[in-house]
Design a protein around this motif. Structure first.
Motif, PDB file in Angstrom:
ATOM      1  N   ARG A 133       0.837  -1.203   0.000  1.00 46.91           N
ATOM      2  CA  ARG A 133       0.000   0.000   0.000  1.00 46.91           C
ATOM      3  C   ARG A 133       0.874   1.255   0.000  1.00 46.91           C
ATOM      4  NH1 ARG A 133      -2.187  -0.865   4.459  1.00 46.91           N
ATOM      5  NH2 ARG A 133      -3.644  -2.401   3.633  1.00 46.91           N
ATOM      6  N   ALA A 134       1.922   1.232   0.808  1.00 42.68           N
ATOM      7  CA  ALA A 134       2.816   2.390   0.854  1.00 42.68           C
ATOM      8  C   ALA A 134       3.540   2.580  -0.474  1.00 42.68           C
ATOM      9  CB  ALA A 134       3.828   2.208   1.984  1.00 42.68           C
ATOM     10  N   LEU A 135       3.898   1.475  -1.122  1.00 47.46           N
ATOM     11  CA  LEU A 135       4.628   1.569  -2.387  1.00 47.46           C
ATOM     12  C   LEU A 135       3.774   2.211  -3.478  1.00 47.46           C
ATOM     13  CD1 LEU A 135       7.048  -0.829  -4.029  1.00 47.46           C
ATOM     14  CD2 LEU A 135       4.995  -0.283  -5.298  1.00 47.46           C
ATOM     15  N   VAL A 136       2.540   1.753  -3.635  1.00 48.17           N
ATOM     16  CA  VAL A 136       1.711   2.303  -4.712  1.00 48.17           C
ATOM     17  C   VAL A 136       1.305   3.735  -4.431  1.00 48.17           C
ATOM     18  CG1 VAL A 136       0.845   0.052  -5.436  1.00 48.17           C
ATOM     19  CG2 VAL A 136      -0.408   1.342  -3.714  1.00 48.17           C
ATOM     20  N   GLU A 137       1.438   4.174  -3.181  1.00 47.87           N
ATOM     21  CA  GLU A 137       1.069   5.545  -2.846  1.00 47.87           C
ATOM     22  C   GLU A 137       2.235   6.518  -2.960  1.00 47.87           C
ATOM     23  OE1 GLU A 137      -0.635   5.260   1.036  1.00 47.87           O
ATOM     24  OE2 GLU A 137      -2.565   4.467   0.305  1.00 47.87           O
ATOM     25  N   THR A 138       3.438   5.997  -3.319  1.00 44.61           N
ATOM     26  CA  THR A 138       4.594   6.887  -3.422  1.00 44.61           C
ATOM     27  C   THR A 138       4.432   7.942  -4.514  1.00 44.61           C
ATOM     28  OG1 THR A 138       5.712   5.292  -4.884  1.00 44.61           O
ATOM     29  CG2 THR A 138       6.239   5.188  -2.523  1.00 44.61           C
ATOM     30  N   ALA A 139       3.656   7.622  -5.540  1.00 49.41           N
ATOM     31  CA  ALA A 139       3.454   8.582  -6.636  1.00 49.41           C
ATOM     32  C   ALA A 139       2.069   9.224  -6.584  1.00 49.41           C
ATOM     33  CB  ALA A 139       3.656   7.894  -7.982  1.00 49.41           C
ATOM     34  N   ALA A 140       1.317   8.949  -5.524  1.00 49.75           N
ATOM     35  CA  ALA A 140      -0.049   9.476  -5.439  1.00 49.75           C
ATOM     36  C   ALA A 140      -0.038  10.990  -5.238  1.00 49.75           C
ATOM     37  CB  ALA A 140      -0.790   8.803  -4.292  1.00 49.75           C
ATOM     38  N   GLY A 141      -1.010  11.653  -5.832  1.00 50.71           N
ATOM     39  CA  GLY A 141      -1.181  13.087  -5.644  1.00 50.71           C
ATOM     40  C   GLY A 141      -0.318  13.967  -6.519  1.00 50.71           C
ATOM     41  N   ALA A 142       0.577  13.359  -7.300  1.00 55.26           N
ATOM     42  CA  ALA A 142       1.454  14.153  -8.162  1.00 55.26           C
ATOM     43  C   ALA A 142       0.715  14.617  -9.410  1.00 55.26           C
ATOM     44  CB  ALA A 142       2.674  13.330  -8.558  1.00 55.26           C
ATOM     45  N   GLU A 143       1.164  15.731  -9.970  1.00 58.60           N
ATOM     46  CA  GLU A 143       0.559  16.243 -11.199  1.00 58.60           C
ATOM     47  C   GLU A 143       1.549  16.271 -12.355  1.00 58.60           C
ATOM     48  OE1 GLU A 143      -2.601  16.903 -12.000  1.00 58.60           O
ATOM     49  OE2 GLU A 143      -3.099  16.110 -10.039  1.00 58.60           O
ATOM     50  N   ASP A 144       2.815  16.034 -12.079  1.00 63.59           N
ATOM     51  CA  ASP A 144       3.815  15.944 -13.138  1.00 63.59           C
ATOM     52  C   ASP A 144       3.489  14.748 -14.030  1.00 63.59           C
ATOM     53  OD1 ASP A 144       6.646  14.365 -13.752  1.00 63.59           O
ATOM     54  OD2 ASP A 144       6.705  16.511 -14.191  1.00 63.59           O
ATOM     55  N   PRO A 145       3.545  14.887 -15.370  1.00 65.39           N
ATOM     56  CA  PRO A 145       3.170  13.779 -16.268  1.00 65.39           C
ATOM     57  C   PRO A 145       3.926  12.480 -15.993  1.00 65.39           C
ATOM     58  CG  PRO A 145       3.380  15.804 -17.519  1.00 65.39           C
ATOM     59  CD  PRO A 145       3.862  16.113 -16.126  1.00 65.39           C
ATOM     60  N   VAL A 146       5.217  12.582 -15.718  1.00 69.26           N
ATOM     61  CA  VAL A 146       6.000  11.373 -15.464  1.00 69.26           C
ATOM     62  C   VAL A 146       5.557  10.713 -14.172  1.00 69.26           C
ATOM     63  CG1 VAL A 146       8.320  10.480 -14.971  1.00 69.26           C
ATOM     64  CG2 VAL A 146       7.984  12.161 -16.791  1.00 69.26           C
ATOM     65  N   ARG A 147       5.272  11.502 -13.154  1.00 69.49           N
ATOM     66  CA  ARG A 147       4.810  10.937 -11.876  1.00 69.49           C
ATOM     67  C   ARG A 147       3.414  10.332 -12.029  1.00 69.49           C
ATOM     68  NH1 ARG A 147       7.557   9.793  -7.585  1.00 69.49           N
ATOM     69  NH2 ARG A 147       6.217  10.848  -6.081  1.00 69.49           N
ATOM     70  N   LEU A 148       2.580  10.945 -12.857  1.00 68.23           N
ATOM     71  CA  LEU A 148       1.256  10.364 -13.119  1.00 68.23           C
ATOM     72  C   LEU A 148       1.405   9.010 -13.809  1.00 68.23           C
ATOM     73  CD1 LEU A 148      -0.711  13.524 -14.330  1.00 68.23           C
ATOM     74  CD2 LEU A 148      -1.052  12.269 -12.183  1.00 68.23           C
ATOM     75  N   ARG A 149       2.361   8.926 -14.742  1.00 67.20           N
ATOM     76  CA  ARG A 149       2.622   7.638 -15.405  1.00 67.20           C
ATOM     77  C   ARG A 149       3.165   6.613 -14.426  1.00 67.20           C
ATOM     78  NH1 ARG A 149       7.812   7.791 -18.446  1.00 67.20           N
ATOM     79  NH2 ARG A 149       8.488   7.306 -16.314  1.00 67.20           N
ATOM     80  N   ASP A 150       4.089   7.034 -13.565  1.00 63.85           N
ATOM     81  CA  ASP A 150       4.666   6.107 -12.590  1.00 63.85           C
ATOM     82  C   ASP A 150       3.587   5.551 -11.660  1.00 63.85           C
ATOM     83  OD1 ASP A 150       7.093   6.603 -13.723  1.00 63.85           O
ATOM     84  OD2 ASP A 150       7.849   7.871 -12.093  1.00 63.85           O
ATOM     85  N   ALA A 151       2.612   6.378 -11.336  1.00 55.54           N
ATOM     86  CA  ALA A 151       1.517   5.913 -10.492  1.00 55.54           C
ATOM     87  C   ALA A 151       0.739   4.792 -11.183  1.00 55.54           C
ATOM     88  CB  ALA A 151       0.579   7.080 -10.148  1.00 55.54           C
ATOM     89  N   VAL A 152       0.539   4.921 -12.488  1.00 54.15           N
ATOM     90  CA  VAL A 152      -0.156   3.877 -13.246  1.00 54.15           C
ATOM     91  C   VAL A 152       0.682   2.606 -13.286  1.00 54.15           C
ATOM     92  CG1 VAL A 152      -1.094   3.224 -15.500  1.00 54.15           C
ATOM     93  CG2 VAL A 152      -1.407   5.543 -14.646  1.00 54.15           C
ATOM     94  N   VAL A 153       1.989   2.759 -13.485  1.00 52.47           N
ATOM     95  CA  VAL A 153       2.882   1.591 -13.507  1.00 52.47           C
ATOM     96  C   VAL A 153       2.749   0.811 -12.210  1.00 52.47           C
ATOM     97  CG1 VAL A 153       5.309   0.870 -13.470  1.00 52.47           C
ATOM     98  CG2 VAL A 153       4.534   2.558 -15.141  1.00 52.47           C
ATOM     99  N   LEU A 154       2.845   1.499 -11.084  1.00 55.58           N
ATOM    100  CA  LEU A 154       2.801   0.833  -9.777  1.00 55.58           C
ATOM    101  C   LEU A 154       1.424   0.251  -9.499  1.00 55.58           C
ATOM    102  CD1 LEU A 154       4.811   3.516  -7.740  1.00 55.58           C
ATOM    103  CD2 LEU A 154       5.643   1.305  -8.573  1.00 55.58           C
ATOM    104  N   GLU A 155       0.397   1.039  -9.754  1.00 60.71           N
ATOM    105  CA  GLU A 155      -0.967   0.575  -9.454  1.00 60.71           C
ATOM    106  C   GLU A 155      -1.349  -0.636 -10.302  1.00 60.71           C
ATOM    107  OE1 GLU A 155      -3.087   1.221  -7.200  1.00 60.71           O
ATOM    108  OE2 GLU A 155      -2.823   3.268  -6.452  1.00 60.71           O
ATOM    109  N   LEU A 156      -1.095  -0.580 -11.607  1.00 61.90           N
ATOM    110  CA  LEU A 156      -1.512  -1.687 -12.475  1.00 61.90           C
ATOM    111  C   LEU A 156      -0.696  -2.946 -12.230  1.00 61.90           C
ATOM    112  CD1 LEU A 156      -2.377  -0.118 -15.957  1.00 61.90           C
ATOM    113  CD2 LEU A 156      -3.918  -0.883 -14.137  1.00 61.90           C
ATOM    114  N   LEU A 157       0.608  -2.821 -11.993  1.00 62.03           N
ATOM    115  CA  LEU A 157       1.413  -4.008 -11.727  1.00 62.03           C
ATOM    116  C   LEU A 157       0.925  -4.724 -10.476  1.00 62.03           C
ATOM    117  CD1 LEU A 157       5.068  -2.823 -12.513  1.00 62.03           C
ATOM    118  CD2 LEU A 157       3.751  -4.562 -13.755  1.00 62.03           C
TER     119      LEU A 157
END
Length: 312
Positions: A133-157
């Protein structure tokens, strides 16, 4: 001294052996529909087997005999190859000799009598549920495009348990957002549908509405996930994303995308899912492959018991 590359080994083979290797590679590519990594691994192993044969004065495919196969495996063991590597080499050798026999390049399949050690199946590192849970939340709340993509990578995996190659291969149309399903093309080009949850859907929505448009270029095509230059995200970058996120979670083992896959499978089993459902989720061809996760859950149970029970 550096280990020669597969291309260098191939270049030094006698003509008949090089021709046999090329035919075997074509067979694997056209007939068995293997992934690029598996194809590369098998061809590299067989190239080194044929190089070993050539060093023993063999020049023709039919010169390959059981003694040569055994000496090749033994040579690898003396160089420090693990049991799992030796088992893989033996598997590649048996596949090659079977093809030689079918292609009429060998009077009998000498590989049928080749015995190799069974590979040790080490239990994979997995995250605890709170660490995941902590890992997938590391990119949560970001608005930078790369951070938004990283959030999808972590969440979907983590949400789906898919392989990193399957993740980066997704197109936008492969995401059924209404039913929260991914259409995944797995090993052997087998297609399956994999569900994902609401947190992952939120990450996908943020990426598609605010992240992907900022990175997209005419070269993006239908790819769901994009790199900095707008092309389809490379699997290596996805791995770096997972390792970086893991390093920020206190006490978490250093895992990559495959570790998230292990974690997802373990947590689903611990939540009460049956083994066959997990097999379908992960896209395993054999239930035996999925059974390793039952060992993971048992080991975790033992660890908890040893720590908590007064008479453990």
């Amino acid at each position: 001294m550096a280990t020669p590359s597969t291309a260098e080994v191939r270049a030094g083979l006698p003509p008949a052996l090089a021709e046999a290797l090329a035919g075997y590679e074509e067979h694997l590519s056209a007939q068995r529909d293997l992934s690029a990594n598996t194809l590369r691994s098998y061809v590299g192993d067989v190239a080194r087997l044929l190089d070993h044969l050539a060093r023993r004065s063999g020049t023709q495919p039919h010169d390959l005999d059981l003694a040569t196969l055994r000496s090749w495996l033994a040579q690898g063991r003396t160089r420090g190859h693990s049991r799992s590597t030796t088992a893989r080499h033996a598997s590649a050798a048996r596949s090659f000799t079977a093809w030689l026999r079918r292609a009429g390049l060998m009077p009998e399949d000498v590989g049928q009598r080749l015995v190799s050690p069974k590979a040790h199946r080490t239990l994979p590192d997995v995250l605890a549920p709170d660490q995941a849970r902590a890992l997938v939340e590391t990119a949560a709340g970001a608005e930078d495009p790369v951070r938004l993509r990283d959030a999808v990578v972590l969440e979907l995996l983590y949400a789906s348990g898919i392989r990193v190659s399957e993740l980066v291969g997704l197109d936008v149309d492969d995401v059924d957002r209404g039913r929260r399903l991914l259409r995944v093309l797995g090993k052997g080009r087998k297609e399956r549908s994999v569900p994902y949850g609401l947190p992952a859907e939120r990450a996908v929505d943020a990426w598609l509405t605010r992240g992907r448009p900022a990175l997209a270029t005419p070269d993006s095509g239908p790819a769901l996930l994009l790199g900095l230059r707008g092309r389809r995200l490379d699997a290596r970058e996805a791995r770096r994303t997972v390792h970086a996120a893991t390093s920020s979670v206190p006490g978490a083992p250093d895992i990559g995308p495959h570790g998230l896959r292990h974690s997802a499978a373990t947590h689903v089993l611990e939540g009460g899912a049956d083994l066959r459902s997990v097999q379908e989720l992960l896209g395993h061809a054999s239930l035996a492959t999925t059974q390793i996760y039952t060992h993971v859950t048992v080991e975790r149970l033992r660890a908890v018991h040893a720590q908590a029970h007064p008479r453990a």
